[in-house]
Design an enzyme around this catalytic site. Structure first.
Site, PDB file in Angstrom:
ATOM      1  N   CYS A  71       0.839  -1.201   0.000  1.00  0.00           N
ATOM      2  CA  CYS A  71       0.000   0.000   0.000  1.00  0.00           C
ATOM      3  C   CYS A  71       0.873   1.249   0.000  1.00  0.00           C
ATOM      4  O   CYS A  71       1.779   1.379   0.823  1.00  0.00           O
ATOM      5  CB  CYS A  71      -0.885  -0.022   1.248  1.00  0.00           C
ATOM      6  SG  CYS A  71      -1.754   1.518   1.524  1.00  0.00           S
ATOM      7  N   CYS A  77      -0.960   6.322   6.867  1.00  0.00           N
ATOM      8  CA  CYS A  77      -2.172   5.729   7.424  1.00  0.00           C
ATOM      9  C   CYS A  77      -1.905   5.148   8.803  1.00  0.00           C
ATOM     10  O   CYS A  77      -0.882   4.516   9.034  1.00  0.00           O
ATOM     11  CB  CYS A  77      -2.654   4.640   6.464  1.00  0.00           C
ATOM     12  SG  CYS A  77      -4.063   3.719   7.080  1.00  0.00           S
ATOM     13  N   CYS A 159      -7.574  -0.674   0.777  1.00  0.00           N
ATOM     14  CA  CYS A 159      -6.679  -1.077   1.855  1.00  0.00           C
ATOM     15  C   CYS A 159      -6.169  -2.493   1.576  1.00  0.00           C
ATOM     16  O   CYS A 159      -6.944  -3.378   1.235  1.00  0.00           O
ATOM     17  CB  CYS A 159      -7.450  -1.035   3.170  1.00  0.00           C
ATOM     18  SG  CYS A 159      -6.604  -1.816   4.521  1.00  0.00           S
ATOM     19  N   GLN A 282     -13.955 -11.476  15.871  1.00  0.00           N
ATOM     20  CA  GLN A 282     -12.528 -11.402  15.521  1.00  0.00           C
ATOM     21  C   GLN A 282     -12.378 -10.974  14.061  1.00  0.00           C
ATOM     22  O   GLN A 282     -13.113 -11.467  13.201  1.00  0.00           O
ATOM     23  CB  GLN A 282     -11.873 -12.763  15.741  1.00  0.00           C
ATOM     24  CG  GLN A 282     -11.895 -13.228  17.187  1.00  0.00           C
ATOM     25  CD  GLN A 282     -10.792 -12.612  18.035  1.00  0.00           C
ATOM     26  OE1 GLN A 282      -9.954 -11.852  17.545  1.00  0.00           O
ATOM     27  NE2 GLN A 282     -10.801 -12.926  19.313  1.00  0.00           N
ATOM     28  N   ASP A 386     -10.887 -13.575  27.718  1.00  0.00           N
ATOM     29  CA  ASP A 386     -10.454 -12.954  26.458  1.00  0.00           C
ATOM     30  C   ASP A 386     -10.817 -11.473  26.523  1.00  0.00           C
ATOM     31  O   ASP A 386     -11.686 -11.001  25.788  1.00  0.00           O
ATOM     32  CB  ASP A 386     -11.156 -13.653  25.281  1.00  0.00           C
ATOM     33  CG  ASP A 386     -10.680 -13.121  23.936  1.00  0.00           C
ATOM     34  OD1 ASP A 386      -9.752 -12.287  23.909  1.00  0.00           O
ATOM     35  OD2 ASP A 386     -11.250 -13.536  22.901  1.00  0.00           O
ATOM     36  N   CYS A 413      -5.161  -9.600  23.638  1.00  0.00           N
ATOM     37  CA  CYS A 413      -4.744  -8.807  22.481  1.00  0.00           C
ATOM     38  C   CYS A 413      -3.758  -7.726  22.907  1.00  0.00           C
ATOM     39  O   CYS A 413      -3.411  -6.855  22.127  1.00  0.00           O
ATOM     40  CB  CYS A 413      -5.951  -8.213  21.764  1.00  0.00           C
ATOM     41  SG  CYS A 413      -6.990  -7.243  22.842  1.00  0.00           S
TER      42      CYS A 413
END
Ligand code: SAH
Length: 557
Positions: A71, A77, A159, A282, A386, A413
């Site tokens: 990209c 970005c 994208c 997800q 989670d 995460c």
């Protein structure tokens, strides 16, 4: 050295956000977009005592791991941070990032790390995108992604992480807006209508969802938007979401379906999931299957286990585990996600999963306390957590420690908050057994991690005594008992709890006014909602029984 000076340096390391780190003149310099192995010229933009921040001005000698990014907007970005870094090196960076957090924040000298799970084709993997709509300086409507740390839109409809339909949808939406003068939202003035376009794509089913987020209550030319969008094969759900607040939060709470279904369906493994616009799902389905596979492996279920899945979203992990466990309880804060979770259990014919709406850090302690009052120990063989980036609430970790599940599977995460939470659990009764990063977010600095913890000894009492060893007279069990005492139930039995109970057990919700009526008849104290909807008919005998059952269940009567 001063601000605005230009310096030359070699990048020797990378920071947690993917920025290059090098040394010059005794100073450590952080430079965004510089990669490990680059020799660069940087302009100093900020200077502290021993470190500073530089802007990459020129790459004097490119890193051997520097590749051609797909990209052309990857530097401006805010979406990608390390797209120009060779993918294998990206994986190495993520492995090291998790290790370093476990060592420095968690205090684990030599954590049992397994190698990061990478992606075969690390592009076009995202099943969800939220494109902001705005205008450029000539007043033309644009869309793309925000530049890093700002809300300036970098115009780009293609994208490299997103799916092919994104471009088609954006072309259609902006085409209709231009033709019919539908305005773009302007954050500064709070004026203009179209704020964001949310797109979801089912990788397995090829179903498409479009949700237009508007600063208003109605969408003019809705029929035109619908008829144009329906030309795309796979279109399944078109909706609007109203958000009239001047905030950074993208979605409002209200969704109105313009056409089709209120959700799309997708599969992970053999399990089918219906996903609505407001629910978490997800973003990388290919890697998610690997992630859940690991969670299942770590949970090591034999079929007799009671499992709690905290922060369960639409029940994805819960349902993935339900087939191998005796029963699964899911807890999630977003009510729409719980509705999805229940429906997902139903469409997969899974009957041993139950879901509760609320904060994990409230539901689990309340459950623990309720069981304790009944003279029982709240039970779990395996607890899966989670949480979002901020990690688990301390009250939740304390309750998990009290419940003493044999295994804890922590899906995270953010490895920094993961390390913080693991430290708390492992300072007490748990041992860190397995750690495996999974690359869910290729080309960004983020990384997902799955962790297995096991209880050090099946007999927590002995273990606690050994662990604490704070001298005579200080029996650790007393500490635990005291902690339990400190858990005051946060909330009385609410109307919501009664509704959820009857829905889970009998398959129907009961109206607040009905609950109030039954309570009044039983002579129970009334707090609120006692006058709600007086004009309603009286509840049927079946409903009265269900409410009484719930009141018994919660020990109100
Ligand atoms: N396990 C799910 C969702 C993980 S994302 C999956 O893999 O799809 C984290 C989820 O936690 C989100 O759905 C979010 O809404 C929920 N959440 C955030 N704070 C919470 C809290 N305090 N208690 C329970 N759920 C929470």
């Amino acid at each position: 050295m001063q601000k605005n000076d230009e310096v030359e340096l070699v990048i020797e390391d990378m920071g947690t956000a993917g920025e290059g780190i090098g040394k010059t003149g005794g100073m450590t310099l952080f430079v965004k977009d510089a990669l490990i192995g680059d020799r660069i010229r940087a302009k100093i933009v900020k200077l502290k005592k021993s470190y500073g921040y530089g802007r990459l001005m020129e790459i004097l000698e490119p890193s051997p791991w520097r590749t051609e990014a797909k990209c052309s907007f990857h530097r401006q970005c805010g979406g990608c941070q390390i797209q120009a870094l060779d993918y294998e090196k990206q994986l190495e960076f993520k492995q090291k990032k998790v290790l370093s957090n476990l060592q420095h924040i968690g205090g684990f000298l030599n954590p049992p790390m397994e190698s990061v799970v990478g992606m075969e084709v690390p592009y076009y993997y995202r099943n969800k995108a939220q494109f902001p709509i705005g205008t450029d300086k000539n007043g033309r409507i644009i869309t793309g992604f925000y530049a890093g740390r700002t809300h300036q839109i970098i115009a780009n409809r293609e994208c490299a992480l997103g799916v092919w339909v994104n471009r088609k949808i954006l072309d259609i939406v902006i085409g209709v807006m231009e033709k019919y003068n539908v305005t773009a939202y302007d954050e500064k003035s709070g004026k203009g209508l179209m704020r964001h376009v949310l797109i979801r794509y089912g990788f397995a089913t090829k179903e498409i969802m479009v949700c237009l987020i508007i600063n208003g209550k109605t969408l003019p030319y809705a029929d035109v938007f619908v008829s144009e969008l329906c030309k795309l094969e796979g279109m399944t759900s078109i909706s609007i979401n109203m958000n009239q607040k001047n905030t950074n939060v993208i979605l409002g709470s209200h969704i109105e379906v313009l056409w089709g279904l209120p959700y799309i369906t997708d599969y992970i493994g053999d399990i089918k999931y219906q996903i609505s616009p407001l629910s978490f799902y997800q973003v990388n389905p290919v890697q998610t299957e690997k992630l859940y596979g690991l969670a299942l492996e770590y949970a090591d279920l034999k079929g007799h286990e009671t499992v709690w899945d905290l922060y369960c979203g639409i029940g994805t992990i819960s349902l993935f585990l339900a087939g191998k466990a005796k029963r699964v309880f899911g807890v999630e804060i977003v009510p729409q996600a719980i509705e999805d979770a229940r429906r997902n259990a139903e469409i997969n014919h899974i009957q041993n999963a139950e879901f509760f709406t609320g904060k994990a850090e409230e539901i689990l302690p309340e459950f623990y306390e309720k069981e304790r009052r009944r003279g029982r120990q709240a039970y779990a063989d395996v607890i899966v957590v989670d949480p979002p980036r901020k990690g688990c609430d301390k009250a939740l970790l304390d309750t998990i420690l009290l419940m003493k599940p044999e295994r804890i599977v922590y899906v995270s995460c953010d490895s920094a908050t993961l390390a913080r939470d693991l430290k708390i659990l492992c300072n007490r009764d748990y041992e860190l057994r397995r750690v495996r990063p999974v690359d869910q977010f290729c080309h960004t600095s983020h990384v997902e991690t799955v962790v297995l913890l096991s209880h050090k000894k099946p007999d927590g009492h002995i273990n606690v005594k050994v662990e604490f060893g704070e001298g005579e007279g200080k029996v650790p069990l007393d500490n635990i008992a005291k902690r339990v005492e400190e858990y005051k139930p946060k909330e009385r039995v609410t109307y919501k709890m009664i509704k959820e109970y009857t829905e889970a057990k009998y398959g129907f919700k009961v109206h607040t006014a009905y609950i109030a009526e039954v309570k009044r008849d039983l002579g129970l104290p009334m707090y609120d909602a006692s006058n709600a909807a007086e004009e309603l008919k009286h509840p049927t005998a079946e409903k009265v029984e269900a409410i009484k059952d719930a009141l018994k269940h919660f020990e109100v009567i």
